[in-house]
Design a protein around this motif. Structure first.
Motif, PDB file in Angstrom:
ATOM      1  N   PHE A  58       0.764  -1.393  -0.074  1.00 16.15           N
ATOM      2  CA  PHE A  58       0.193   0.082  -0.015  1.00 16.15           C
ATOM      3  C   PHE A  58       0.717   1.203  -0.034  1.00 16.15           C
ATOM      4  O   PHE A  58       1.821   1.273   0.649  1.00 16.15           O
ATOM      5  N   LEU A  59       0.369   2.340  -0.799  1.00 18.40           N
ATOM      6  CA  LEU A  59       1.138   3.528  -0.770  1.00 18.40           C
ATOM      7  C   LEU A  59       0.070   4.645  -0.535  1.00 18.40           C
ATOM      8  O   LEU A  59      -1.075   4.615  -1.048  1.00 18.40           O
ATOM      9  N   THR A  60       0.281   5.287   0.410  1.00 21.23           N
ATOM     10  CA  THR A  60      -0.715   6.422   0.981  1.00 21.23           C
ATOM     11  C   THR A  60      -0.015   7.551   1.687  1.00 21.23           C
ATOM     12  O   THR A  60       0.946   7.498   2.353  1.00 21.23           O
ATOM     13  N   ALA A  61      -1.004   8.688   1.672  1.00 18.52           N
ATOM     14  CA  ALA A  61      -0.581   9.764   2.538  1.00 18.52           C
ATOM     15  C   ALA A  61      -0.796   9.539   4.071  1.00 18.52           C
ATOM     16  O   ALA A  61      -0.462  10.261   4.879  1.00 18.52           O
ATOM     17  N   LEU A  76      -2.872  -4.214   6.701  1.00 15.25           N
ATOM     18  CA  LEU A  76      -2.246  -5.699   6.856  1.00 15.25           C
ATOM     19  C   LEU A  76      -3.500  -6.521   7.167  1.00 15.25           C
ATOM     20  O   LEU A  76      -3.311  -7.841   6.960  1.00 15.25           O
ATOM     21  N   GLU A  77      -4.370  -6.257   7.753  1.00 16.88           N
ATOM     22  CA  GLU A  77      -5.499  -7.343   8.063  1.00 16.88           C
ATOM     23  C   GLU A  77      -6.351  -7.888   7.107  1.00 16.88           C
ATOM     24  O   GLU A  77      -6.701  -8.984   6.895  1.00 16.88           O
ATOM     25  N   LEU A  78      -6.143  -6.811   6.016  1.00 15.02           N
ATOM     26  CA  LEU A  78      -6.771  -7.431   4.503  1.00 15.02           C
ATOM     27  C   LEU A  78      -5.885  -8.216   3.694  1.00 15.02           C
ATOM     28  O   LEU A  78      -6.276  -8.686   2.602  1.00 15.02           O
ATOM     29  N   GLY A  79      -4.717  -8.277   4.045  1.00 17.52           N
ATOM     30  CA  GLY A  79      -3.725  -9.233   3.507  1.00 17.52           C
ATOM     31  C   GLY A  79      -2.479  -8.528   2.576  1.00 17.52           C
ATOM     32  O   GLY A  79      -1.989  -9.228   1.987  1.00 17.52           O
ATOM     33  N   ALA A  80      -2.311  -7.199   3.132  1.00 16.11           N
ATOM     34  CA  ALA A  80      -1.341  -6.475   2.411  1.00 16.11           C
ATOM     35  C   ALA A  80       0.072  -6.921   3.070  1.00 16.11           C
ATOM     36  O   ALA A  80       0.099  -7.460   4.134  1.00 16.11           O
ATOM     37  N   ASP A  81       1.030  -6.744   2.205  1.00 14.52           N
ATOM     38  CA  ASP A  81       2.489  -7.335   2.594  1.00 14.52           C
ATOM     39  C   ASP A  81       3.214  -6.302   3.014  1.00 14.52           C
ATOM     40  O   ASP A  81       4.422  -6.572   3.790  1.00 14.52           O
ATOM     41  N   ASP A  82       3.165  -5.181   2.929  1.00 13.05           N
ATOM     42  CA  ASP A  82       3.753  -3.944   3.264  1.00 13.05           C
ATOM     43  C   ASP A  82       3.050  -2.473   3.050  1.00 13.05           C
ATOM     44  O   ASP A  82       1.965  -2.510   2.513  1.00 13.05           O
ATOM     45  N   TYR A  83       3.430  -1.384   3.754  1.00 10.34           N
ATOM     46  CA  TYR A  83       2.906  -0.372   3.821  1.00 10.34           C
ATOM     47  C   TYR A  83       3.589   0.907   3.706  1.00 10.34           C
ATOM     48  O   TYR A  83       4.555   0.683   4.667  1.00 10.34           O
ATOM     49  N   VAL A  84       3.717   1.797   2.873  1.00 13.85           N
ATOM     50  CA  VAL A  84       4.700   2.946   2.528  1.00 13.85           C
ATOM     51  C   VAL A  84       3.865   4.098   2.746  1.00 13.85           C
ATOM     52  O   VAL A  84       3.019   4.170   1.999  1.00 13.85           O
ATOM     53  N   THR A  85       4.268   5.345   3.477  1.00 15.52           N
ATOM     54  CA  THR A  85       3.518   6.391   3.267  1.00 15.52           C
ATOM     55  C   THR A  85       4.119   7.525   2.637  1.00 15.52           C
ATOM     56  O   THR A  85       5.535   7.558   2.804  1.00 15.52           O
ATOM     57  N   LYS A  86       3.270   8.512   2.144  1.00 11.80           N
ATOM     58  CA  LYS A  86       3.996   9.610   1.362  1.00 11.80           C
ATOM     59  C   LYS A  86       4.404  10.830   2.475  1.00 11.80           C
ATOM     60  O   LYS A  86       3.539  10.909   3.401  1.00 11.80           O
ATOM     61  N   PRO A  87       5.209  11.476   2.184  1.00  8.02           N
ATOM     62  CA  PRO A  87       6.300  11.332   0.809  1.00  8.02           C
ATOM     63  C   PRO A  87       6.979  10.117   1.351  1.00  8.02           C
ATOM     64  O   PRO A  87       7.553   9.906   2.620  1.00  8.02           O
ATOM     65  N   PHE A  88       7.793   9.412   0.099  1.00  6.21           N
ATOM     66  CA  PHE A  88       8.524   8.362   0.306  1.00  6.21           C
ATOM     67  C   PHE A  88       9.877   8.440  -0.508  1.00  6.21           C
ATOM     68  O   PHE A  88       9.846   9.161  -1.460  1.00  6.21           O
TER      69      PHE A  88
END
Length: 227
Positions: A83-86, A97-109
């Protein structure tokens, strides 16, 4: 840019400048890239082109990126999702993560860090591990094939869930702290937080069903796998 093609990555991002920046860095690292700007288009592209990974913005014009992930997992599609999000609230990270995502990155990145995380997720999914079968109680993990079963019934896990389970199964009876598990499974993701481990353990138990009892919580410390 490397000479080897590491596979197709689908970037789902409605801000064109961000999407093109991500594409540039992925292509430099040897990936092919398709860009989509809506959730519906993303679902169609995943079904048609079978990418090796998705970089998925949470806020899209037609639906939440979390809904895209929910639909894919509902179809038993376990393509790694980052996931990529502000958004940077813990509740949003944990929902992904509960939905089955493997990683999570926040903006700015950092684009380089984003590519590094894509590669880390793909390494976990590819399973560069020893060839062996692990069994604890009713749970069996076929490590080279990255398959898990409970009493001979298959269980579908994300790459991260599989690595977390097999890391524990490699150490039957040994208590692994949350920090140990973060370092072993998430690696560079020291910012993930120990709550991330708890969420994945809860997801594992839910998916293992009758085999959930092999994962024991050691209050205030961490987790272990035991008969």
């Amino acid at each position: 840019m490397t000479g080897q093609n590491h596979g197709l990555v689908l970037v789902v991002e409605d801000e064109r400048a961000i999407a093109e920046l991500v594409r540039t860095y992925l292509v430099r690292d040897g990936f092919s890239v398709i860009i989509e700007s809506t959730g519906q288009a993303a679902l169609a592209t995943v079904r048609r082109h079978r990418p090796v990974a998705l970089i998925l913005d949470v806020v899209l014009p037609d639906m939440e990126g979390t809904e895209v992930c929910r639909r894919l997992r509902g179809e038993q599609n376990w393509t790694p999702v980052l996931f990529l999000t502000a958004r940077d609230e813990e509740v949003d990270r944990l929902l992904g993560l509960e939905l089955g995502a493997d990683d999570y990155v926040t903006k700015p990145f950092s684009p380089r860090e984003l590519v590094a995380r894509v590669r880390a997720v793909l390494r976990r999914a590819s399973g560069a591990v020893a060839e062996e079968i692990r069994r604890v109680g009713p749970v069996t993990a076929d490590v080279p094939r990255r398959r898990v079963s409970v009493e001979d019934g298959p269980v579908e896990l994300t790459a991260t869930e599989f690595d977390l389970l097999t890391h524990l199964m490699e150490r039957p009876g040994r208590v692994c702290t949350r920090s140990d598990l973060l370092a072993a499974v998430w690696g560079h993701r020291s910012d993930a937080g120990t709550r991330t481990v708890d969420v994945h353990i809860a997801q594992l138990r839910a998916k293992l069903g009758r085999g959930a009892g092999v994962i024991r919580t050691v209050r205030g410390v961490g987790y272990s796998v035991e008969e």
